[in-house]
Design a protein around this motif. Structure first.
Motif, PDB file in Angstrom:
ATOM      1  N   PRO A 102      -6.404  -6.668 -51.274  1.00 17.56           N
ATOM      2  CA  PRO A 102      -6.496  -5.373 -52.148  1.00 17.56           C
ATOM      3  C   PRO A 102      -5.424  -4.400 -51.765  1.00 17.56           C
ATOM      4  CG  PRO A 102      -7.690  -5.594 -49.801  1.00 17.56           C
ATOM      5  CD  PRO A 102      -7.259  -6.944 -50.171  1.00 17.56           C
ATOM      6  N   ASN A 103      -4.202  -5.157 -50.892  1.00 14.63           N
ATOM      7  CA  ASN A 103      -3.069  -4.323 -50.760  1.00 14.63           C
ATOM      8  C   ASN A 103      -2.025  -4.457 -51.929  1.00 14.63           C
ATOM      9  OD1 ASN A 103      -4.109  -3.392 -48.490  1.00 14.63           O
ATOM     10  ND2 ASN A 103      -3.316  -5.049 -47.180  1.00 14.63           N
ATOM     11  N   ALA A 104      -2.408  -5.424 -52.883  1.00 13.33           N
ATOM     12  CA  ALA A 104      -1.695  -5.607 -53.566  1.00 13.33           C
ATOM     13  C   ALA A 104      -1.379  -4.476 -54.834  1.00 13.33           C
ATOM     14  CB  ALA A 104      -1.808  -6.871 -54.799  1.00 13.33           C
ATOM     15  N   LYS A 105      -2.222  -3.537 -54.540  1.00 14.75           N
ATOM     16  CA  LYS A 105      -2.000  -2.333 -55.461  1.00 14.75           C
ATOM     17  C   LYS A 105      -1.240  -1.111 -54.710  1.00 14.75           C
ATOM     18  CE  LYS A 105      -6.586  -3.148 -57.728  1.00 14.75           C
ATOM     19  NZ  LYS A 105      -7.789  -2.669 -58.144  1.00 14.75           N
ATOM     20  N   ILE A 106      -0.945  -1.108 -53.558  1.00 16.08           N
ATOM     21  CA  ILE A 106      -0.245  -0.008 -52.790  1.00 16.08           C
ATOM     22  C   ILE A 106       1.042   0.063 -53.389  1.00 16.08           C
ATOM     23  CG2 ILE A 106       0.629   0.220 -50.622  1.00 16.08           C
ATOM     24  CD1 ILE A 106      -1.737  -1.095 -49.342  1.00 16.08           C
ATOM     25  N   SER A 107       1.595   1.351 -53.327  1.00  9.40           N
ATOM     26  CA  SER A 107       2.966   1.646 -53.751  1.00  9.40           C
ATOM     27  C   SER A 107       3.376   2.807 -52.876  1.00  9.40           C
ATOM     28  CB  SER A 107       2.940   1.988 -55.240  1.00  9.40           C
ATOM     29  OG  SER A 107       2.393   3.412 -55.413  1.00  9.40           O
ATOM     30  N   THR A 108       4.871   2.948 -53.139  1.00 10.35           N
ATOM     31  CA  THR A 108       5.422   3.989 -52.116  1.00 10.35           C
ATOM     32  C   THR A 108       4.907   5.312 -52.787  1.00 10.35           C
ATOM     33  OG1 THR A 108       7.500   2.723 -51.741  1.00 10.35           O
ATOM     34  CG2 THR A 108       7.588   5.156 -51.498  1.00 10.35           C
ATOM     35  N   LYS A 109       4.618   5.523 -53.827  1.00 11.43           N
ATOM     36  CA  LYS A 109       4.005   6.875 -54.349  1.00 11.43           C
ATOM     37  C   LYS A 109       2.837   6.993 -53.648  1.00 11.43           C
ATOM     38  CE  LYS A 109       2.627   8.995 -58.570  1.00 11.43           C
ATOM     39  NZ  LYS A 109       2.374   8.904 -60.197  1.00 11.43           N
ATOM     40  N   ASP A 110       1.828   6.284 -53.760  1.00 12.64           N
ATOM     41  CA  ASP A 110       0.549   6.257 -52.863  1.00 12.64           C
ATOM     42  C   ASP A 110       0.773   6.593 -51.593  1.00 12.64           C
ATOM     43  OD1 ASP A 110      -0.712   5.599 -55.416  1.00 12.64           O
ATOM     44  OD2 ASP A 110      -0.697   3.331 -54.757  1.00 12.64           O
ATOM     45  N   ILE A 111       1.583   6.006 -50.844  1.00  6.77           N
ATOM     46  CA  ILE A 111       1.719   6.165 -49.503  1.00  6.77           C
ATOM     47  C   ILE A 111       2.226   7.838 -49.121  1.00  6.77           C
ATOM     48  CG2 ILE A 111       3.283   5.880 -47.599  1.00  6.77           C
ATOM     49  CD1 ILE A 111       3.165   2.726 -48.508  1.00  6.77           C
ATOM     50  N   TRP A 112       3.268   8.392 -50.129  1.00  2.83           N
ATOM     51  CA  TRP A 112       3.483   9.507 -49.782  1.00  2.83           C
ATOM     52  C   TRP A 112       2.571  10.374 -50.301  1.00  2.83           C
ATOM     53  CZ3 TRP A 112       7.215  11.274 -47.057  1.00  2.83           C
ATOM     54  CH2 TRP A 112       8.204  10.520 -46.500  1.00  2.83           C
ATOM     55  N   GLN A 113       1.946  10.199 -51.181  1.00  2.00           N
ATOM     56  CA  GLN A 113       0.779  11.120 -51.601  1.00  2.00           C
ATOM     57  C   GLN A 113      -0.224  11.293 -50.649  1.00  2.00           C
ATOM     58  OE1 GLN A 113      -1.008  10.682 -55.616  1.00  2.00           O
ATOM     59  NE2 GLN A 113      -3.014  10.860 -54.721  1.00  2.00           N
ATOM     60  N   ASP A 114      -0.420  10.155 -49.825  1.00  2.00           N
ATOM     61  CA  ASP A 114      -1.518  10.106 -48.840  1.00  2.00           C
ATOM     62  C   ASP A 114      -1.021  10.887 -47.441  1.00  2.00           C
ATOM     63  OD1 ASP A 114      -3.291   8.630 -50.203  1.00  2.00           O
ATOM     64  OD2 ASP A 114      -2.864   6.963 -49.254  1.00  2.00           O
ATOM     65  N   LEU A 115       0.218  10.781 -47.317  1.00  2.00           N
ATOM     66  CA  LEU A 115       1.265  11.411 -46.027  1.00  2.00           C
ATOM     67  C   LEU A 115       0.927  12.847 -46.241  1.00  2.00           C
ATOM     68  CD1 LEU A 115       2.353  11.229 -43.290  1.00  2.00           C
ATOM     69  CD2 LEU A 115       4.375  10.743 -44.535  1.00  2.00           C
ATOM     70  N   ARG A 116       1.335  13.277 -47.422  1.00  2.00           N
ATOM     71  CA  ARG A 116       1.397  14.682 -47.865  1.00  2.00           C
ATOM     72  C   ARG A 116       0.305  15.386 -47.687  1.00  2.00           C
ATOM     73  NH1 ARG A 116       5.706  13.039 -52.480  1.00  2.00           N
ATOM     74  NH2 ARG A 116       7.571  12.827 -51.204  1.00  2.00           N
ATOM     75  N   ALA A 117      -1.017  14.651 -48.046  1.00  2.00           N
ATOM     76  CA  ALA A 117      -2.082  15.315 -48.040  1.00  2.00           C
ATOM     77  C   ALA A 117      -2.454  15.503 -46.516  1.00  2.00           C
ATOM     78  CB  ALA A 117      -3.122  14.648 -48.883  1.00  2.00           C
ATOM     79  N   ALA A 118      -2.285  14.421 -45.617  1.00  2.00           N
ATOM     80  CA  ALA A 118      -2.703  14.413 -44.325  1.00  2.00           C
ATOM     81  C   ALA A 118      -2.008  15.589 -43.661  1.00  2.00           C
ATOM     82  CB  ALA A 118      -2.247  13.121 -43.691  1.00  2.00           C
TER      83      ALA A 118
END
Length: 724
Positions: free
Chosen positions: A293-309
């Motif tokens: 399932p991690n084949a969809k992960i991108s830097t954009k997603d990671i930063w989006q999650d971190l900024r929300a958190a």
């Protein structure tokens, strides 16, 4: 990692002097006498004076000092030996050093409670125990000589490996006293030297490891060679968390010199007679990966999650005054600062040599965490811990990567499949693309100014809790003590002050300690914010900081001296600026000024760097300077170029062509001034790393007016003249 502090409400002094009262760390105990069965590497205590875990003197006067910390280029073997030799009054010309074997009971770092090297703790944590060990051993030698001469021990002195009785003009060497001293009862509460009497500590002595590094005699982990040894290279699943699907080894087995293909859960290894055969065999393999399932992960997603958190309320790590009241009035400032994933990229790639036998396992490697490697290897090999021998080597760089045992565990699993020793080497690509990365961080600063000074400062850090994984008992009340380290220990005096922490783990990406550890993000955020607040208040950046350092004389002193030495305030050409950074890191105080030029297309030329360091008693001033210089280059490399990005669950960078290092021609003149101090030593291995990025950013701000708030530096923003 565990830098200067510990759990909330426990002082750093209590940590370094007595361990944590909460009990999750082992208490440090300095053995009065080495145990008869104490493990040593190719050594024995027979016929020698072995008063404790650190000192061995034979009948020739040869003095072997056991090193509880590992040498990875920071000069720690020389500095630790200097501490022991000083209190022992040893003959420096006869001193040799040896890696200590894995043994938490004897060699646990007093900060961590286990045998680990990191967090710039080597000297500051071992300062008291090693001095006590040396002084106790010296007293036993003096007692032995006094008994032989039938005089009062108080009438004897020691110097350069000899005991002297001045009244009778007699003297005797430590070697001649070795057997007699071994029978002496260790005295209690032996006084250590007054610093004014130091003859070794404080001298810029040449490093003990340099000659063999220059002449090629030194053996790093990657250099280990054993009879009948084979070489393995590996391919890890390119996607985080992915597994091996199918492997077609038909082509690989046709390559001359290929011996065996080993398939593990997420790794495929090719074992060959030599590196070339193994590498060509790996290239000939056909591997299908189950990417998961991690084949969809991108830097954009990671930063989006971190900024929300980061918008959530965090656990309060420190609170002074009334933050709500303080933020309710005054000139308000808000900013967020972001730092990317970073790889370690040590010059010595990841490697381990392993020989697994039916009832034992032997390892040759360079690691920052010997006992953890031993324990994890025992699990992987299926043998008791006491049947695992770890042969420590000098490290060709560590930077926190070798605080992880994963490379050794993988090597053990591979070596279990054969009956000969196997050296497992990761290519540079495998090293960079399967690292344990410096976390992404987002630091938010909200502050108010009243009458030109900070009235309130609210600081929230969001990012991985490395401590929660690496040392779980230290993660309490939702606070990662490493992530908030320098934030909670800022040098400035603010009447209303609050630090919060939000744990935000990136999906799938493994995170760990990276040189500079928690202060990486803290120092960058608060020093960049201080520059912007200075401009908002209409103040010079140095003067603005001075106004907030009235209760921190050591920080103020290094700031004043660096301003003087760097020519702060002198006129500069257009698009040239000076930037300043002040920090207390690892119980040291460092002030740095970077002078930089930015051209019209955003390219940066570093012109000059000046740093002033107060690290307390500088055991070896030459090493202190070298470590600050190296740390500055390491940190500036990250500021200028460093970023690991993810696409489709894969790290996109692979080697030094796209994960750049700072080059010799890009390195400016660096001047390091070491302040003479009588304070206990602080840490210096990582302080420079954290000083470079904010000082450079503030130089850019001064030269262009562009307030960058994210690393690495975006040259397009500089060319456009826009604010980040």
């Amino acid at each position: 990692m565990f830098t200067d502090k510990n759990l909330p409400n426990v002082s750093r002094r209590a940590l370094l002097t007595g361990g944590l009262a909460t009990g999750f760390l082992l208490a440090f105990h300095l053995p009065l006498r080495a145990a008869a069965n104490e493990p040593e590497q190719k050594d024995t205590t027979d016929g020698r004076f072995a008063p404790n875990a650190f000192i061995r003197i034979d009948e020739t006067g040869r003095t072997v000092l056991m090193m509880p910390q590992v040498e990875m280029g920071q000069g720690v073997y020389t500095s630790i030996a200097m501490i022991l030799a000083e209190e022992l009054d040893a003959d420096w010309a006869k001193v040799e050093v040896q890696h200590a074997p894995p043994n938490d009971k004897l060699y646990a770092n007093p900060v961590f409670g286990l045998q680990a090297t990191g967090g710039s703790t080597s000297i500051r944590a071992w300062w008291k125990p090693l001095r006590a060990a040396g002084a106790s051993a010296r007293a036993m030698l003096v007692q032995a000589a006094a008994a032989q001469w039938q005089v009062d021990p108080a009438s004897c002195t020691a110097s350069k490996g000899e005991v002297v009785h001045a009244a009778s003009s007699r003297k005797i060497g430590y070697g001649e006293l070795a057997l007699a001293a071994q029978g002496q009862t260790p005295p209690k509460d032996v006084a250590v030297k007054d610093p004014k009497d130091f003859v070794i500590i404080g001298q810029p002595l040449k490093r003990l490891d340099t000659p063999d590094k220059v002449n090629g005699k030194v053996v790093y982990g990657i250099d280990a060679i054993l009879p009948n040894m084979k070489i393995a290279v590996i391919a890890n699943c390119p996607v985080f968390g992915g597994k091996v699907g199918k492997v077609d080894d038909t082509g690989a087995m046709k390559v001359a010199g290929v011996r065996k293909i080993v398939v593990l859960e997420d790794t495929v290894a090719v074992i060959g007679d030599h590196t070339w055969a193994a590498q060509k065999g790996l290239e000939a393999l056909k591997i299908e990966w189950n990417e998961g399932p991690n084949a969809k992960i991108s830097t954009k997603d990671i930063w989006q999650d971190l900024r929300a958190a980061s918008e959530k309320d965090g656990a309060i790590a420190k609170s002074v005054g009334d933050i709500a009241k303080g933020l309710a009035s005054g000139d308000r400032f808000e900013a967020s600062f972001e730092l990317p994933f970073l790889a370690h990229a040590s010059m010595e790639p990841i490697n381990a040599t392993v020989h697994v036998r039916p009832d034992a396992c032997e390892i040759w490697t360079g690691t920052q965490i010997m006992t953890r490697v031993q324990a994890e290897a025992a699990k992987a090999a299926g043998v008791p811990v006491d049947k695992v021998i770890v042969n420590q080597h000098l490290l060709g760089g560590g930077f926190g990567r070798k605080l992880e045992p994963d490379m050794v565990v993988a090597a053990v699993k591979i070596a279990k499949q054969v009956d000969y020793p196997v050296k497992v080497i990761w290519t540079r690509e495998e090293d960079i693309q399967h690292d344990v990365y410096r976390p992404v961080y987002r630091d938010q600063v909200t502050a108010t100014l009243v009458d030109g000074k900070v009235s309130a400062w609210k600081y929230k850090i969001a990012g991985s809790a490395v401590i929660a994984r690496w040392l779980p008992p230290a993660f309490q009340k939702g606070i990662d003590i490493d992530a908030v380290d320098a934030a909670a220990d800022m040098p400035y005096d603010f009447p209303n002050f609050q630090v919060e922490y939000v744990r935000a783990e990136p999906p799938a990406v493994p995170t760990g300690f990276w040189r500079g550890v928690g202060p990486n993000n803290n120092v960058f955020a608060f020093e960049c914010a201080m520059d912007e607040l200075a401009r908002k208040a209409g103040k010079d950046p140095v003067e603005f900081r001075r106004a907030h350092l009235t209760k921190n004389p050591r920080a103020l002193a290094v700031l004043n001296l660096v301003a003087e030495k760097s020519g702060w305030g002198e006129r500069l050409p257009p698009r040239v600026g000076r930037g300043v950074c002040v920090q207390p890191s690892f119980a040291s105080y460092l002030a740095t000024v970077v002078e930089a030029e930015i051209d019209d297309i955003g390219e940066i030329v570093l012109r000059r760097i000046t740093s002033v360091i107060d690290t307390g008693i500088a055991v070896n001033p030459d090493t202190v300077k070298a470590q600050i210089e190296g740390g500055l280059i390491f940190g500036l490399t990250a500021a200028l170029y460093g970023e690991i990005t993810i696409d489709k669950g894969r790290v996109q960078q692979s080697n030094f062509h796209d994960y750049r290092m700072m080059r010799i021609n890009e390195t400016p003149k660096i001047e390091v001034i070491v302040v003479k101090s009588g304070e206990a030593p602080g840490g210096i291995g990582e302080a420079g790393v954290n000083a470079g990025p904010p000082a450079l950013r503030n130089a850019i701000y001064a030269a262009t007016g562009v307030a960058l708030r994210r690393l690495p530096i975006d040259r397009k923003l500089l060319a456009a003249g826009r604010k980040a």
